[in-house]
Design a protein around this motif. Structure first.
Motif, PDB file in Angstrom:
ATOM      1  N   THR A 175      -1.531  -2.930  -8.883  1.00 64.80           N
ATOM      2  CA  THR A 175      -1.739  -2.226  -7.619  1.00 64.80           C
ATOM      3  C   THR A 175      -1.833  -3.255  -6.491  1.00 64.80           C
ATOM      4  OG1 THR A 175      -4.116  -2.123  -8.095  1.00 64.80           O
ATOM      5  CG2 THR A 175      -2.782  -0.200  -8.652  1.00 64.80           C
ATOM      6  N   ALA A 176      -2.926  -4.024  -6.445  1.00 58.70           N
ATOM      7  CA  ALA A 176      -3.073  -5.030  -5.380  1.00 58.70           C
ATOM      8  C   ALA A 176      -2.033  -6.134  -5.491  1.00 58.70           C
ATOM      9  CB  ALA A 176      -4.486  -5.620  -5.422  1.00 58.70           C
ATOM     10  N   THR A 177      -1.559  -6.428  -6.696  1.00 58.86           N
ATOM     11  CA  THR A 177      -0.567  -7.501  -6.836  1.00 58.86           C
ATOM     12  C   THR A 177       0.860  -7.023  -6.619  1.00 58.86           C
ATOM     13  OG1 THR A 177      -0.441  -7.141  -9.219  1.00 58.86           O
ATOM     14  CG2 THR A 177      -1.978  -8.850  -8.443  1.00 58.86           C
ATOM     15  N   ILE A 239      -6.250  -7.881  -0.174  1.00 63.39           N
ATOM     16  CA  ILE A 239      -5.774  -6.675  -0.860  1.00 63.39           C
ATOM     17  C   ILE A 239      -6.540  -6.567  -2.166  1.00 63.39           C
ATOM     18  CG2 ILE A 239      -3.821  -5.337  -1.706  1.00 63.39           C
ATOM     19  CD1 ILE A 239      -1.933  -7.138  -0.209  1.00 63.39           C
ATOM     20  N   VAL A 240      -7.208  -5.450  -2.371  1.00 63.71           N
ATOM     21  CA  VAL A 240      -7.958  -5.218  -3.604  1.00 63.71           C
ATOM     22  C   VAL A 240      -7.511  -3.896  -4.210  1.00 63.71           C
ATOM     23  CG1 VAL A 240      -9.936  -6.484  -2.681  1.00 63.71           C
ATOM     24  CG2 VAL A 240      -9.875  -3.985  -2.481  1.00 63.71           C
ATOM     25  N   GLY A 241      -7.936  -3.653  -5.439  1.00 64.96           N
ATOM     26  CA  GLY A 241      -7.651  -2.382  -6.090  1.00 64.96           C
ATOM     27  C   GLY A 241      -8.807  -1.412  -5.906  1.00 64.96           C
ATOM     28  N   ALA A 242      -8.823  -0.362  -6.709  1.00 61.19           N
ATOM     29  CA  ALA A 242      -9.900   0.629  -6.649  1.00 61.19           C
ATOM     30  C   ALA A 242     -10.001   1.339  -7.986  1.00 61.19           C
ATOM     31  CB  ALA A 242      -9.661   1.649  -5.550  1.00 61.19           C
ATOM     32  N   ASP A 243     -11.220   1.710  -8.347  1.00 66.15           N
ATOM     33  CA  ASP A 243     -11.444   2.509  -9.545  1.00 66.15           C
ATOM     34  C   ASP A 243     -11.666   3.980  -9.206  1.00 66.15           C
ATOM     35  OD1 ASP A 243     -11.921   0.692 -12.178  1.00 66.15           O
ATOM     36  OD2 ASP A 243     -12.401  -0.402 -10.354  1.00 66.15           O
ATOM     37  N   VAL A 273      -6.769  -1.629   0.529  1.00 65.06           N
ATOM     38  CA  VAL A 273      -7.008  -1.175  -0.833  1.00 65.06           C
ATOM     39  C   VAL A 273      -5.701  -0.584  -1.360  1.00 65.06           C
ATOM     40  CG1 VAL A 273      -8.253   0.475  -2.281  1.00 65.06           C
ATOM     41  CG2 VAL A 273      -9.449  -0.727  -0.433  1.00 65.06           C
ATOM     42  N   ALA A 274      -5.265  -1.050  -2.522  1.00 68.29           N
ATOM     43  CA  ALA A 274      -4.038  -0.547  -3.135  1.00 68.29           C
ATOM     44  C   ALA A 274      -4.401   0.269  -4.368  1.00 68.29           C
ATOM     45  CB  ALA A 274      -3.117  -1.703  -3.516  1.00 68.29           C
ATOM     46  N   ALA A 275      -3.979   1.517  -4.406  1.00 68.19           N
ATOM     47  CA  ALA A 275      -4.330   2.395  -5.521  1.00 68.19           C
ATOM     48  C   ALA A 275      -3.392   3.590  -5.563  1.00 68.19           C
ATOM     49  CB  ALA A 275      -5.773   2.886  -5.383  1.00 68.19           C
ATOM     50  N   SER A 338      -9.007  -1.198   6.107  1.00 65.68           N
ATOM     51  CA  SER A 338      -7.922  -1.111   7.096  1.00 65.68           C
ATOM     52  C   SER A 338      -6.914  -0.031   6.743  1.00 65.68           C
ATOM     53  CB  SER A 338      -7.207  -2.457   7.210  1.00 65.68           C
ATOM     54  OG  SER A 338      -8.120  -3.480   7.551  1.00 65.68           O
ATOM     55  N   GLY A 339      -6.740   0.239   5.465  1.00 69.27           N
ATOM     56  CA  GLY A 339      -5.803   1.262   5.031  1.00 69.27           C
ATOM     57  C   GLY A 339      -5.741   1.292   3.524  1.00 69.27           C
ATOM     58  N   ILE A 340      -5.278   2.424   2.984  1.00 69.22           N
ATOM     59  CA  ILE A 340      -5.128   2.583   1.542  1.00 69.22           C
ATOM     60  C   ILE A 340      -3.643   2.671   1.233  1.00 69.22           C
ATOM     61  CG2 ILE A 340      -5.622   4.061  -0.442  1.00 69.22           C
ATOM     62  CD1 ILE A 340      -8.239   4.836   0.951  1.00 69.22           C
ATOM     63  N   ILE A 341      -3.173   1.710   0.445  1.00 71.94           N
ATOM     64  CA  ILE A 341      -1.759   1.629   0.083  1.00 71.94           C
ATOM     65  C   ILE A 341      -1.545   2.435  -1.190  1.00 71.94           C
ATOM     66  CG2 ILE A 341       0.183   0.099  -0.351  1.00 71.94           C
ATOM     67  CD1 ILE A 341      -1.605  -2.226   0.712  1.00 71.94           C
ATOM     68  N   THR A 342      -0.787   3.521  -1.092  1.00 74.62           N
ATOM     69  CA  THR A 342      -0.497   4.365  -2.251  1.00 74.62           C
ATOM     70  C   THR A 342       1.009   4.396  -2.486  1.00 74.62           C
ATOM     71  OG1 THR A 342      -0.088   6.478  -1.144  1.00 74.62           O
ATOM     72  CG2 THR A 342      -2.402   5.837  -1.467  1.00 74.62           C
TER      73      THR A 342
END
Length: 358
Positions: A175-177, A239-243, A273-275, A338-342
């Protein structure tokens, strides 16, 4: 992605139909070992003991765990009991419950004799969907990296990660990568700062391993160095992920994420956040309602590593009988994101911004 130059995924069906294979992530980066999950107990143990981890990968593994249970007994009672066993393994990551709900909803109307093959087919569908989903997350995140690259005149975009939200936490891409790997493919220079992520050190052991195998430039840092580097202008974005993501945009992720978000806000840096959309939990109004898993204190008081003789050992790093707490996750308020990358695009971390994804 790659291990020793060979294309790999984090989970894959056994070609001889004996079960499903995973990479034992508790032995990385020192040993690359494949483990065959043959039944429900194997799958539940793999999730609980973190042989697999990362919300999307947990979900796919749970789907295969349910399929393995139905291979032995395809009845309604077996399906309900297996789902309950799997659901109890990790309480925080919502993808697990999402995958089980998808599986049971698909299989429930079927007669018992059709469930075995249908369960494995649907688990494979979820596996393939995860790969496509993460690739799309990468495409949307790539646009953000490209914009920063242009702003920096082509100089490497310096990205901070936390924990492991890479392909090892999913089936492939991560996700983040995913945006990082897409940037590499596009020829956009990046440099990743990988924080170690105590107590299980998934950044040091997994993210650094991934990036090294993929030949992405990176530097390992201790958890508390991220804010320092942000202050000094050495990081351009996080950039991080999420559970789990609540309906209002609050983000639950590996412990320490909140502190990185605070530092990014103070330094005026974007914190993304990338999820996948499956990580959104619209049943929870805000992040304070997310159950936070408390893991064994031994993960804090001991640390694994490789001894001089090459043996993987666990050593005590605190005085004997020292009490310790080990919350595995924290919640980052939506106002710091800042935003959620989906897979469907980049959305504002707010109730209004996420409403269309429900």
């Amino acid at each position: 992605m790659l291990i020793d130059g060979q294309k790999r995924t984090a989970i894959w069906p056994d070609p001889e139909d004996q079960g499903v294979y995973i990479i034992d992530q508790t032995r990385l980066p020192h040993v690359v070992a494949n483990v065959l999950l043959r039944d429900l107990d194997d799958a539940a143990r793999a999730i609980k003991n973190m042989l697999v981890r990362g919300a999307p990968l947990i979900g796919v593994t749970a789907a295969y765990g349910l399929a393995l249970a139905l291979r032995a007994d395809p009845s309604d009672a077996s399906m309900a009991q297996a789902a309950e066993v799997l659901r109890a393994t990790r309480p925080t990551a919502v993808n697990l419950a999402w995958a089980l709900a998808r599986m049971t909803g698909f299989l429930q109307p079927m007669p018992d004799e059709l469930r075995r093959d249908a369960a494995f087919a649907f688990a494979k569908h979820l596996l393939e969907k995860d790969v496509a989903c993460n690739s799309a997350i990468g495409d949307h995140g790539l646009a953000l990296i490209r914009a920063l690259s242009e702003k920096r005149g082509g100089a490497p975009v310096r990205i901070l990660t936390h924990c492991n939200a890479g392909w090892l936490a999913t089936v492939d891409w991560g996700t983040a990568t995913a945006p990082i790997y897409k940037a590499q493919e596009a020829g956009i220079p990046v440099h990743v700062f990988v924080d170690e992520t105590r107590p299980r050190n998934q950044g040091a052991s997994l993210t650094a391993f991934e990036l090294g195998q993929q030949k992405v430039p990176h530097t390992l840092i201790v958890d508390n160095a991220g804010g320092h580097l942000m202050q000094r202008g050495e990081i351009d974005m996080a950039i991080v992920g999420a559970d789990r993501i609540a309906a209002n945009g609050d983000v639950c992720n590996k412990i320490g994420t909140y502190l990185k978000a605070l530092a990014a806000r103070d330094c005026g840096l974007p914190f993304y956040v990338a999820a996948p959309v499956s990580t959104l939990d619209f049943a929870l109004a805000e992040g304070g309602l997310i159950p936070i898993e408390e893991r064994a204190p031994e993960e804090v008081t001991f640390m694994p590593g490789v001894a001089g003789n090459g043996e993987v050992v666990s050593v005590r790093i605190a005085p004997k009988d020292t009490p310790a707490r080990n919350p595995a996750f924290d919640v980052t308020p939506a106002r710091l994101v800042s935003g959620i990358i989906t897979e469907k695009g980049v959305f504002d971390a707010s109730r209004e911004g996420l409403a269309g994804l429900a």
